[in-house]
Design a protein around this motif. Sequence first.
Motif, PDB file in Angstrom:
ATOM      1  N   ILE A 199      81.302 -47.438 -16.051  1.00  0.00           N
ATOM      2  CA  ILE A 199      82.069 -46.263 -16.462  1.00  0.00           C
ATOM      3  C   ILE A 199      81.506 -44.969 -15.887  1.00  0.00           C
ATOM      4  O   ILE A 199      82.149 -43.937 -15.970  1.00  0.00           O
ATOM      5  N   ASP A 200      80.338 -45.023 -15.302  1.00  0.00           N
ATOM      6  CA  ASP A 200      79.785 -43.824 -14.675  1.00  0.00           C
ATOM      7  C   ASP A 200      80.475 -43.503 -13.357  1.00  0.00           C
ATOM      8  O   ASP A 200      80.351 -42.388 -12.845  1.00  0.00           O
ATOM      9  N   TYR A 201      81.203 -44.470 -12.824  1.00  0.00           N
ATOM     10  CA  TYR A 201      81.852 -44.291 -11.520  1.00  0.00           C
ATOM     11  C   TYR A 201      83.308 -44.741 -11.601  1.00  0.00           C
ATOM     12  O   TYR A 201      83.648 -45.855 -11.208  1.00  0.00           O
ATOM     13  N   PRO A 202      84.182 -43.869 -12.112  1.00  0.00           N
ATOM     14  CA  PRO A 202      85.592 -44.255 -12.257  1.00  0.00           C
ATOM     15  C   PRO A 202      86.218 -44.734 -10.951  1.00  0.00           C
ATOM     16  O   PRO A 202      87.112 -45.584 -10.969  1.00  0.00           O
ATOM     17  N   GLY A 203      85.748 -44.216  -9.848  1.00  0.00           N
ATOM     18  CA  GLY A 203      86.338 -44.584  -8.565  1.00  0.00           C
ATOM     19  C   GLY A 203      86.162 -46.036  -8.193  1.00  0.00           C
ATOM     20  O   GLY A 203      86.846 -46.525  -7.291  1.00  0.00           O
ATOM     21  N   THR A 204      85.266 -46.717  -8.902  1.00  0.00           N
ATOM     22  CA  THR A 204      85.070 -48.130  -8.595  1.00  0.00           C
ATOM     23  C   THR A 204      86.145 -49.015  -9.205  1.00  0.00           C
ATOM     24  O   THR A 204      86.265 -50.176  -8.842  1.00  0.00           O
ATOM     25  N   PHE A 205      86.927 -48.466 -10.125  1.00  0.00           N
ATOM     26  CA  PHE A 205      87.990 -49.238 -10.761  1.00  0.00           C
ATOM     27  C   PHE A 205      89.241 -49.197  -9.896  1.00  0.00           C
ATOM     28  O   PHE A 205      89.716 -48.121  -9.525  1.00  0.00           O
ATOM     29  N   GLY A 206      89.797 -50.350  -9.608  1.00  0.00           N
ATOM     30  CA  GLY A 206      90.884 -50.428  -8.651  1.00  0.00           C
ATOM     31  C   GLY A 206      92.274 -50.313  -9.229  1.00  0.00           C
ATOM     32  O   GLY A 206      93.207 -49.939  -8.530  1.00  0.00           O
ATOM     33  N   SER A 207      92.440 -50.625 -10.504  1.00  0.00           N
ATOM     34  CA  SER A 207      93.768 -50.636 -11.107  1.00  0.00           C
ATOM     35  C   SER A 207      93.782 -49.737 -12.329  1.00  0.00           C
ATOM     36  O   SER A 207      92.904 -49.861 -13.193  1.00  0.00           O
TER      37      SER A 207
END
Length: 125
Positions: free
Chosen positions: A106-114
Amino acid sequence: QLQLVESGGGLVQPGGSLRLSCAGYGLTLDNYAIGWFRQAPGKEREGVSCISSGSSGGTTNYAASMKARFTISRDNAKNMAYLQMNSLKPEDTAVYYCAADRWCNIDYPGTFGSWGQGTQVTVSS
């Protein structure tokens, strides 16, 4: 087609509670880490909570400021994820999003793809 749909937002008074829901279409949520994020006007998107995939144990983690008040969960039979929010404060006002990916980070929202389209939560008297 893979789709996440949030619901459950609304207007609530300070100290109140809301339960946000995240429905999965075209994907089995238990196979993914599901994260909740929020974005207030003029602010960056921030991580709220995450639950790891079932194969990773379904472990949960929270942003420090929300750990005592928010609870993430998943109902595999309904293919839904939830965020129970208690003792809401005006500073919790934001658009809340659910997101899916392989890992909880959750520290890096950009890692979530969908991502879902978001649901507005407003805490105000």
